[in-house]
Design a protein around this motif. Sequence first.
Motif, PDB file in Angstrom:
ATOM      1  N   ALA A  52       0.850  -1.189   0.000  1.00 56.66           N
ATOM      2  CA  ALA A  52       0.000   0.000   0.000  1.00 56.66           C
ATOM      3  C   ALA A  52       0.885   1.237   0.000  1.00 56.66           C
ATOM      4  O   ALA A  52       2.059   1.172   0.384  1.00 56.66           O
ATOM      5  N   ALA A  53       0.321   2.331  -0.473  1.00 60.59           N
ATOM      6  CA  ALA A  53       1.043   3.602  -0.513  1.00 60.59           C
ATOM      7  C   ALA A  53       0.241   4.648   0.246  1.00 60.59           C
ATOM      8  O   ALA A  53      -0.986   4.602   0.266  1.00 60.59           O
ATOM      9  N   PHE A  54       0.951   5.557   0.889  1.00 58.93           N
ATOM     10  CA  PHE A  54       0.250   6.659   1.558  1.00 58.93           C
ATOM     11  C   PHE A  54       1.017   7.956   1.356  1.00 58.93           C
ATOM     12  O   PHE A  54       2.201   7.952   1.002  1.00 58.93           O
ATOM     13  N   PHE A  93     -11.825  -6.789   2.673  1.00 55.26           N
ATOM     14  CA  PHE A  93     -12.092  -6.881   1.230  1.00 55.26           C
ATOM     15  C   PHE A  93     -12.859  -5.688   0.671  1.00 55.26           C
ATOM     16  O   PHE A  93     -13.288  -5.704  -0.480  1.00 55.26           O
ATOM     17  N   HIS A  94     -13.041  -4.637   1.445  1.00 53.84           N
ATOM     18  CA  HIS A  94     -13.661  -3.417   0.909  1.00 53.84           C
ATOM     19  C   HIS A  94     -12.776  -2.888  -0.223  1.00 53.84           C
ATOM     20  O   HIS A  94     -11.544  -2.956  -0.125  1.00 53.84           O
ATOM     21  N   PRO A  95     -13.380  -2.339  -1.294  1.00 55.02           N
ATOM     22  CA  PRO A  95     -12.568  -1.857  -2.418  1.00 55.02           C
ATOM     23  C   PRO A  95     -11.476  -0.859  -2.016  1.00 55.02           C
ATOM     24  O   PRO A  95     -10.406  -0.819  -2.636  1.00 55.02           O
ATOM     25  N   LEU A  96     -11.696  -0.068  -0.980  1.00 53.05           N
ATOM     26  CA  LEU A  96     -10.688   0.918  -0.575  1.00 53.05           C
ATOM     27  C   LEU A  96      -9.675   0.347   0.424  1.00 53.05           C
ATOM     28  O   LEU A  96      -8.734   1.043   0.808  1.00 53.05           O
ATOM     29  N   SER A  97      -9.865  -0.878   0.853  1.00 57.89           N
ATOM     30  CA  SER A  97      -8.988  -1.471   1.869  1.00 57.89           C
ATOM     31  C   SER A  97      -7.522  -1.407   1.450  1.00 57.89           C
ATOM     32  O   SER A  97      -7.191  -1.569   0.276  1.00 57.89           O
ATOM     33  N   LEU A  98      -6.647  -1.194   2.414  1.00 60.22           N
ATOM     34  CA  LEU A  98      -5.219  -1.128   2.111  1.00 60.22           C
ATOM     35  C   LEU A  98      -4.564  -2.504   2.187  1.00 60.22           C
ATOM     36  O   LEU A  98      -3.465  -2.697   1.707  1.00 60.22           O
ATOM     37  N   ALA A 129      -4.353   7.416   0.737  1.00 58.99           N
ATOM     38  CA  ALA A 129      -3.739   6.090   0.880  1.00 58.99           C
ATOM     39  C   ALA A 129      -4.467   5.143  -0.053  1.00 58.99           C
ATOM     40  O   ALA A 129      -5.678   5.235  -0.224  1.00 58.99           O
ATOM     41  N   ARG A 130      -3.705   4.235  -0.694  1.00 63.46           N
ATOM     42  CA  ARG A 130      -4.312   3.321  -1.654  1.00 63.46           C
ATOM     43  C   ARG A 130      -3.388   2.161  -1.991  1.00 63.46           C
ATOM     44  O   ARG A 130      -2.241   2.135  -1.564  1.00 63.46           O
ATOM     45  N   ARG A 131      -3.904   1.217  -2.784  1.00 66.05           N
ATOM     46  CA  ARG A 131      -3.094   0.041  -3.123  1.00 66.05           C
ATOM     47  C   ARG A 131      -2.363   0.195  -4.453  1.00 66.05           C
ATOM     48  O   ARG A 131      -1.971  -0.804  -5.069  1.00 66.05           O
ATOM     49  N   ASP A 132      -2.194   1.433  -4.916  1.00 69.66           N
ATOM     50  CA  ASP A 132      -1.362   1.664  -6.092  1.00 69.66           C
ATOM     51  C   ASP A 132      -0.641   2.993  -5.913  1.00 69.66           C
ATOM     52  O   ASP A 132      -0.790   3.646  -4.879  1.00 69.66           O
ATOM     53  N   LEU A 133       0.150   3.373  -6.911  1.00 66.60           N
ATOM     54  CA  LEU A 133       0.972   4.579  -6.758  1.00 66.60           C
ATOM     55  C   LEU A 133       0.277   5.866  -7.200  1.00 66.60           C
ATOM     56  O   LEU A 133       0.874   6.937  -7.167  1.00 66.60           O
TER      57      LEU A 133
END
Lengths: 441, 441
Positions: free
Chosen positions: B163-165, B273-278, B187-191
């Motif tokens: 994850a990136a923040f 498993f929420h779409p925004l989950s880190l 914060a998210r699971r991509d850059l």
Amino acid sequence: MENLIRFGEKLFDELEIAVYHSRDVSASVELNEISMASTRSGAVTIIRGIKDKRLGLAIVDSDEPERVKEAIEQAAKMAKLNSPDEKWVSLPEPGKYREKPKPNYELKETSPDILVEKLVHGIKLAREKDPNVVVAGGEGGVSWEERRILNSHGIDVFQEGGAAFFFLELVGRKGDVVTPGIFDFDARRDLNLDVDGVVERAVQKVGWAYNVEKSRNEEVPIILGPWAIAGLFSYALLPAFSGERLVKETTPLAGKVGEKIASDVLTIYDDPFHPLSLEPAIADGEGVPTRKNVLIEEGTFKGFVWDNYWAKVYGTESTGNGKRDLRSGGINIGFHSVVIENGKRNLEDLIAEIERGYLVDGLQGAHSSNPDNGNFAVTANPAFLIEDGEVKGASVFLIAGNVYELLKQASEVTKEQTVMPFMNTMITPHIKFENVKIAGK
Amino acid sequence: MENLIRFGEKLFDELEIAVYHSRDVSASVELNEISMASTRSGAVTIIRGIKDKRLGLAIVDSDEPERVKEAIEQAAKMAKLNSPDEKWVSLPEPGKYREKPKPNYELKETSPDILVEKLVHGIKLAREKDPNVVVAGGEGGVSWEERRILNSHGIDVFQEGGAAFFFLELVGRKGDVVTPGIFDFDARRDLNLDVDGVVERAVQKVGWAYNVEKSRNEEVPIILGPWAIAGLFSYALLPAFSGERLVKETTPLAGKVGEKIASDVLTIYDDPFHPLSLEPAIADGEGVPTRKNVLIEEGTFKGFVWDNYWAKVYGTESTGNGKRDLRSGGINIGFHSVVIENGKRNLEDLIAEIERGYLVDGLQGAHSSNPDNGNFAVTANPAFLIEDGEVKGASVFLIAGNVYELLKQASEVTKEQTVMPFMNTMITPHIKFENVKIAGK
């Protein structure tokens, strides 16, 4: 590493490479049982480079030349993106170091087994001495560090050494009374941790705490113990000695060198070479020689402490107080071993003379103190009521005051000194203060 | 690792081996400049073994078989020294996992350069948008973790992901006014970190804060933002859902399953498993499958969350909420991604309807809340006065109350949800509460 300095000189006007190797073993207690034993080690290299007064700082957890080289390039890219720091003068030049102390290599190879044994012994002993006691928590640890600081002006200093610490937290339960968590600890540069002494002192305090005494608003003598002093002074007093704060005008000590700021009984200095010191460093985090820096001598304020950057901004010399923050990689002004000079009599002698007063083991809330003016508001807990020269029981009360007023109320320091390994490392006696206003709780 | 489980089975009745590999890159800002770039990585193996109900736990920062073997022996020695835990039942059995999410391998190799660039862009943009702004602090980070949990009952689960923040802290200075530190983050699971959005929101709040409005004692609607909610709920509310607290009788929710404890607008669940989950974990820290655990559904309390140990002590099943503490090595009951369900309207719509009230960005002092009863006393700062549907300026005030009373005062949640990467990871809308008593400061 010298080659890497040469490599970095192509990218920077000047640069510093600091390499830290550490090994930490520890074991913990929770509720009378050993909860964990751990062994961790690592290497960190920090690059600080300056080009046209622009700073680049990179951290990498390795000392492999290839990775250090990458970090140097990383720092160079960063320096290009930053604006010049017009205040920047230069990195330090080589200095003359004191003789290196002999490290105790036993601490380099310690197994957590030894700490587990000491903790098991401590738990057993505490519960034998007082069956109503629970060992709520505790930890034993041994840390070893090797560090090398090099810079392009010729500094190249290597140091190694280790220290061991041990603490227990006891809670006693008798009838309706549950005591607060009572701590005691030992720390030293060898493995002869005084477990029996820690248990004895903690069990004695638990014994006192079974009797709960109400506190009231009054003006009384109080004796602060090492843990209470380290907490209060770390947050309310010690930051005021920082040269950075003198430059930024956030210290109440500005313009007061040579003035009386404390009672005659207080002499305070910073020196990593005190016999009880946990880390007898010959150089600080940027390779500047350490020395004994007197902060207060018999009540008189003697001067500020400096790192290289703020000293040069102010036009003075670093006092060897540049401390490396391994998380941010930066240098902050800090202390090695703050020593409060001891006195002639024992704690027992001081207690015996008090008609009514308190012995304060811990102060809660000290971290909210204001170092800009010395104001603090803390809860004394654990604290013990003294009447007619004897400890009668535990009390909780508030002290709101100013640390500079308190310094003038100091009337005696004890003979015994204790090394406090947490927060700032402090080597301190108990200190008695007269006529302290407290608020009952 | 299977061989090591076999080796450990000779010493223990049952054992668990948990291996964590991590890589963290980060870069920081201080006073408009990049202050640091760092790359760190490491491995940690944690052994938890049980023999005759006696626990041994050892941590070693390596996954080399020889060192893991030593740690197993270390844990076995420790178990012998401990007393039996009569409550101990057993380590978990294998379960059925959801399908693994596809990791974003871009996050495994990220260079700190990318973060430096994003920070430089953020600093430049903030100062362009508001020349009175100083970027006091900030950080960009990318973390990657690989973990494998094995135990002697056949659990063997491997997971990896990252994850990136990104956050900035702005301070504005205009005339005599110095604003408080204003934070915003992504914060998210991509850059694709939304640097522009972070700057835009932070600059807007700084703009509001140039006008300082006195607060007063009153009863008004307040809207809490994600940072304020995460702070308050992490300390005052979320611990109450822990099954351990149910067993120990330290939760006010005991016996209240099925009862209304909040307003209809509040639905809260934990689900990685929420779409925004880190961190879309399929298994928790001891290898138990994760699932969606509803805590509050339209105001009704639905149940507690459990790890393996406390579930078995209570006679129920783990809900997959055993979280590993890498420092102590132990398992604590915790959350993966606490989601507060969103609503239909935007924050702007809510603000437009308020005649007099406050938008609260941050709450200070939430860590002193009492989860045993939900009482809290916090300072709202930064907070913004709303009058006639518009934000008028910044105010500071106190709220002392009870989180369960507050939950019943919730009247609406916004459509936008924000993921809060600090403290407990929370995915939350803004929440409006009616008739909140505040004390002016």
